[in-house]
Design an enzyme around this catalytic site. Structure first.
Site, PDB file in Angstrom:
ATOM      1  N   GLU A 175       5.163  -5.070  11.791  1.00 53.07           N
ATOM      2  CA  GLU A 175       4.425  -3.692  11.537  1.00 53.07           C
ATOM      3  C   GLU A 175       3.136  -4.379  10.832  1.00 53.07           C
ATOM      4  O   GLU A 175       3.107  -4.449   9.838  1.00 53.07           O
ATOM      5  CB  GLU A 175       5.108  -2.966  10.654  1.00 53.07           C
ATOM      6  N   ASN A 201       0.858  -1.290   0.041  1.00 52.04           N
ATOM      7  CA  ASN A 201      -0.127  -0.055   0.024  1.00 52.04           C
ATOM      8  C   ASN A 201       0.662   1.278  -0.128  1.00 52.04           C
ATOM      9  O   ASN A 201       0.465   2.202  -0.637  1.00 52.04           O
ATOM     10  CB  ASN A 201      -1.201  -0.097   1.068  1.00 52.04           C
ATOM     11  N   GLU A 207     -10.194  -5.619   9.195  1.00 52.26           N
ATOM     12  CA  GLU A 207      -9.722  -4.422   8.820  1.00 52.26           C
ATOM     13  C   GLU A 207     -10.315  -3.994   7.534  1.00 52.26           C
ATOM     14  O   GLU A 207     -10.176  -4.837   6.526  1.00 52.26           O
ATOM     15  CB  GLU A 207      -8.231  -4.393   8.735  1.00 52.26           C
ATOM     16  N   SER A 220      -0.284  -7.957   6.954  1.00 52.88           N
ATOM     17  CA  SER A 220      -1.287  -8.484   7.729  1.00 52.88           C
ATOM     18  C   SER A 220      -1.066  -9.212   8.997  1.00 52.88           C
ATOM     19  O   SER A 220       0.038  -9.914   9.063  1.00 52.88           O
ATOM     20  CB  SER A 220      -2.328  -9.159   6.820  1.00 52.88           C
ATOM     21  N   CYS A 241      -2.615   1.598   6.479  1.00 52.91           N
ATOM     22  CA  CYS A 241      -2.639   0.721   7.621  1.00 52.91           C
ATOM     23  C   CYS A 241      -3.111   1.383   8.724  1.00 52.91           C
ATOM     24  O   CYS A 241      -3.710   0.788   9.801  1.00 52.91           O
ATOM     25  CB  CYS A 241      -1.426   0.136   7.908  1.00 52.91           C
TER      26      CYS A 241
HETATM   27  P1  NAD Z   1       0.380  -9.530   3.404  1.00 47.99           P
HETATM   28  O1  NAD Z   1       0.556  -9.747   4.902  1.00 47.99           O
HETATM   29  O2  NAD Z   1      -0.736 -10.118   2.588  1.00 47.99           O
HETATM   30  O3  NAD Z   1       1.687  -9.398   2.554  1.00 47.99           O
HETATM   31  C1  NAD Z   1       2.793  -8.725   3.140  1.00 47.99           C
HETATM   32  C2  NAD Z   1       4.166  -9.439   2.554  1.00 47.99           C
HETATM   33  O4  NAD Z   1       4.115 -10.663   3.019  1.00 47.99           O
HETATM   34  C3  NAD Z   1       4.088  -9.566   1.152  1.00 47.99           C
HETATM   35  O5  NAD Z   1       5.538  -9.125   0.702  1.00 47.99           O
HETATM   36  C4  NAD Z   1       3.554 -10.649   0.630  1.00 47.99           C
HETATM   37  O6  NAD Z   1       4.516 -11.050  -0.595  1.00 47.99           O
HETATM   38  C5  NAD Z   1       4.287 -11.685   1.928  1.00 47.99           C
HETATM   39  N1  NAD Z   1       3.135 -12.798   2.187  1.00 47.99           N
HETATM   40  C6  NAD Z   1       1.981 -12.837   1.681  1.00 47.99           C
HETATM   41  N2  NAD Z   1       1.561 -14.042   2.046  1.00 47.99           N
HETATM   42  C7  NAD Z   1       2.485 -14.845   2.690  1.00 47.99           C
HETATM   43  C8  NAD Z   1       2.576 -16.059   3.266  1.00 47.99           C
HETATM   44  N3  NAD Z   1       1.464 -16.897   3.363  1.00 47.99           N
HETATM   45  N4  NAD Z   1       3.704 -16.306   3.684  1.00 47.99           N
HETATM   46  C9  NAD Z   1       5.053 -15.500   3.697  1.00 47.99           C
HETATM   47  N5  NAD Z   1       5.027 -14.323   3.229  1.00 47.99           N
HETATM   48  C10 NAD Z   1       3.663 -13.824   2.625  1.00 47.99           C
HETATM   49  O7  NAD Z   1      -0.041  -7.678   3.516  1.00 47.99           O
HETATM   50  P2  NAD Z   1      -0.415  -6.675   2.275  1.00 47.99           P
HETATM   51  O8  NAD Z   1      -1.676  -7.065   1.693  1.00 47.99           O
HETATM   52  O9  NAD Z   1       0.591  -6.605   1.510  1.00 47.99           O
HETATM   53  O10 NAD Z   1      -0.760  -5.497   3.344  1.00 47.99           O
HETATM   54  C11 NAD Z   1      -1.772  -5.096   4.154  1.00 47.99           C
HETATM   55  C12 NAD Z   1      -1.607  -5.181   5.485  1.00 47.99           C
HETATM   56  O11 NAD Z   1      -0.611  -4.754   5.880  1.00 47.99           O
HETATM   57  C13 NAD Z   1      -2.793  -4.688   6.171  1.00 47.99           C
HETATM   58  O12 NAD Z   1      -3.214  -5.440   7.320  1.00 47.99           O
HETATM   59  C14 NAD Z   1      -2.108  -3.259   6.723  1.00 47.99           C
HETATM   60  O13 NAD Z   1      -2.790  -2.786   7.792  1.00 47.99           O
HETATM   61  C15 NAD Z   1      -0.696  -3.824   6.837  1.00 47.99           C
HETATM   62  N6  NAD Z   1      -0.003  -2.769   6.933  1.00 47.99           N
HETATM   63  C16 NAD Z   1       0.959  -2.521   7.939  1.00 47.99           C
HETATM   64  C17 NAD Z   1       1.994  -1.391   7.850  1.00 47.99           C
HETATM   65  C18 NAD Z   1       2.139  -0.897   9.246  1.00 47.99           C
HETATM   66  O14 NAD Z   1       3.367   0.234   9.299  1.00 47.99           O
HETATM   67  N7  NAD Z   1       2.120  -1.185  10.583  1.00 47.99           N
HETATM   68  C19 NAD Z   1       1.949  -0.496   6.977  1.00 47.99           C
HETATM   69  C20 NAD Z   1       1.149  -0.828   5.604  1.00 47.99           C
HETATM   70  C21 NAD Z   1       0.277  -2.136   5.721  1.00 47.99           C
END
Ligand code: NAD
Length: 458
Positions: free
Chosen positions: A211, A116, A335, A190, A245
């Site tokens: 995070e 994002n 969320e 996530s 997020c």
């Molecule tokens: P996600 O957890 O689906 O993916 C994040 C990363 O993990 C990606 O690089 C992805 O390739 C990898 N990934 C996905 N599935 C995986 C698995 N099964 N095993 C290992 N790696 C895997 O998250 P997203 O959809 O990219 O982002 C959205 C989420 O991130 C939301 O919950 C949002 O709130 C959170 N977020 C948090 C912050 C923060 O600063 N705290 C910032 C941005 C987004």
């Protein structure tokens, strides 16, 4: 390093690089930070283009990601003071001696990003990793492919391959990386995947920063400047089409100001994005069809009072406000991460606090109130990773203010010195001299206990 290089070979190359001791040198770290700064500046237009291609991000919103350069400047300015040993007092019986904590680099670290804010969420932790003297492997999100490619190019052009390397790919690549042993894992994503990351890290006893996300509440009390509050809420909710997020996830408004606030929110949406937000150059798009479908389903959760229009072909969902939402509605179960703002009302502040406390601990909590005792009551009676009073999101871009979650929204914090601290081990060191060697501690103990008690106290 080519993306086709086996992951284990990349890690081996980085371990060898780390073992040379180059990253221990502060001048080396400063040069690398300067190089990163310059590389981002040189590729600024390409970054705007990549973020536009991935998320239809307007340049102003993209700039909030690029301005990570400010964090690089702060790291360059402060690094010499950050690396200084922290001194501690010495008890009488250990004189003469020095007690200190010295920050040492951890080694080879892994940084995994979300889609994002795909540029910022990789670069911000990387600054800490470089400043603290580590080698790093970076895995940007596959769901923002243009930005992922560009990050790979920028890193490839700027750093020695054995020092910092980008590995592009999705879940499979991420899991291959997680199977390896790292000295630290910094993950943004996530809570669901956060658990997978922590489980993998546990196998090697690797420390983690997670995070994560969550449902960040936004409470509005009766005594606020309604127009300004509405603008700040609308901006925080609908920037990046709600895919933030720390976006205000749901609104908790005090009954007496509800109709005024909703009218002001509607007016602010029109002021920002016009009567047809689909035509606004300043409004983003949903990242992919899966998320669009998920969000479309959430629209059933109550009465749509603003927006609700969808164009799946353009992955467009209008800025939407839903009234008469219950805690049991689908939109309150997860969320939202999209441009949908559910509204709930409360009479007494304790009702709002109870509701927040029924959900997992959020990443951010927003309080719109001019009454310090109300602000204090909410802060004390709830737990959240961060909180922001009378505004939204801007605490994330307050450069020196540490940022991170608690409970379900994550663990660890970064930004400013906190990023440096995250990627260090603080080694405690006691340095003694041979000057005195009081034999009170040595056997035979005989009647030494009396003197020992006098000397150590306690
Ligand atoms: P996600 O957890 O689906 O993916 C994040 C990363 O993990 C990606 O690089 C992805 O390739 C990898 N990934 C996905 N599935 C995986 C698995 N099964 N095993 C290992 N790696 C895997 O998250 P997203 O959809 O990219 O982002 C959205 C989420 O991130 C939301 O919950 C949002 O709130 C959170 N977020 C948090 C912050 C923060 O600063 N705290 C910032 C941005 C987004």
């Amino acid at each position: 390093m080519l993306a086709t290089t086996p992951i284990r070979d990349i890690i081996t190359a980085q371990r060898q690089f780390f073992a040379t001791g180059k990253t221990q040198d502060i001048a080396f770290r400063l040069t690398q930070l300067q190089n990163l700064y310059q590389a981002i500046k040189n590729r600024e237009n390409a970054i705007y283009a990549a973020l536009k291609a991935d998320l239809n991000k307007p340049d102003v919103e993209a700039y909030y990601e690029i301005v990570v350069t400010r964090d690089i400047q702060a790291a360059i300015k402060n690094l010499k003071s950050w690396v200084k040993p922290q001194k501690f007092p010495i008890p009488l019986e250990q004189f003469p001696a020095q007690a200190m904590m010295v920050p040492e680099p951890l080694g080879v670290v892994l940084i995994v990003g979300a889609w994002n804010y795909p540029f910022n969420l990789i670069m911000a932790p990387l600054i800490g990793a470089i400043a603290a003297g580590n080698c790093a492997i970076i895995k940007p999100s596959e769901l923002s492919p243009h930005t992922s490619r560009l990050i790979a190019e920028i890193i490839g052009e700027t750093f020695d391959n054995g020092y910092i390397t980008v590995v592009e790919g999705g879940r499979d690549i991420s899991q291959q990386l997680l199977a390896e042993k790292f000295d630290y894992i910094f993950f943004t994503g996530s809570p669901r995947v956060g658990k997978i990351v922590m489980e993998a890290a546990a196998k090697h006893l690797t420390p983690v920063t997670l995070e994560l996300g969550g449902k960040s509440p936004c409470i509005v009390t009766e005594d606020v400047n309604i127009e300004v509050a509405a603008k700040r809420i609308v901006w925080g909710k609908f920037v990046n089409a709600g895919q933030t997020c720390i976006a205000p996830d749901y609104l908790l408004v005090q009954q007496g100001v509800k109709s005024q606030l909703l009218a002001a929110i509607k007016a602010a949406i029109i002021e920002f994005y016009g009567h047809e937000p689909a035509n606004s150059p300043d409004y983003g798009r949903i990242v992919n069809d899966g998320h669009l479908q998920r969000l479309q389903d959430l629209l059933e959760s109550g009465e749509i009072i603003v927006g609700g229009d969808i164009n799946p072909d353009a992955r467009y969902i209008a800025p939407t406000v839903i009234d008469n939402v219950s805690l049991e509605a689908a939109v309150m179960q997860e969320e939202i991460f999209g441009p949908i703002l559910p509204v709930m009302t409360y009479g007494d502040l304790s009702e709002a606090i109870d509701l927040i406390n029924r959900l997992p601990k959020p990443l951010a909590l927003y309080i719109f109130s001019q009454n310090p005792s109300h602000q204090e009551q909410i802060l004390r009676q709830t737990s959240s990773g961060t909180a922001c009073i009378n505004d939204t999101l801007v605490h994330f871009i307050t450069p020196q203010l540490p940022f991170g979650g608690v409970g379900n929204s994550g663990m660890g914090r970064y930004h400013g010195k906190a990023s440096f601290d995250t990627f260090c081990h603080y080694k405690s060191i006691l340095k003694r001299s041979f000057l005195f060697d009081v034999d009170l501690r040595y056997p035979p103990y005989r009647d030494k206990l009396r003197f020992l008690k006098w000397l150590l106290g306690g």
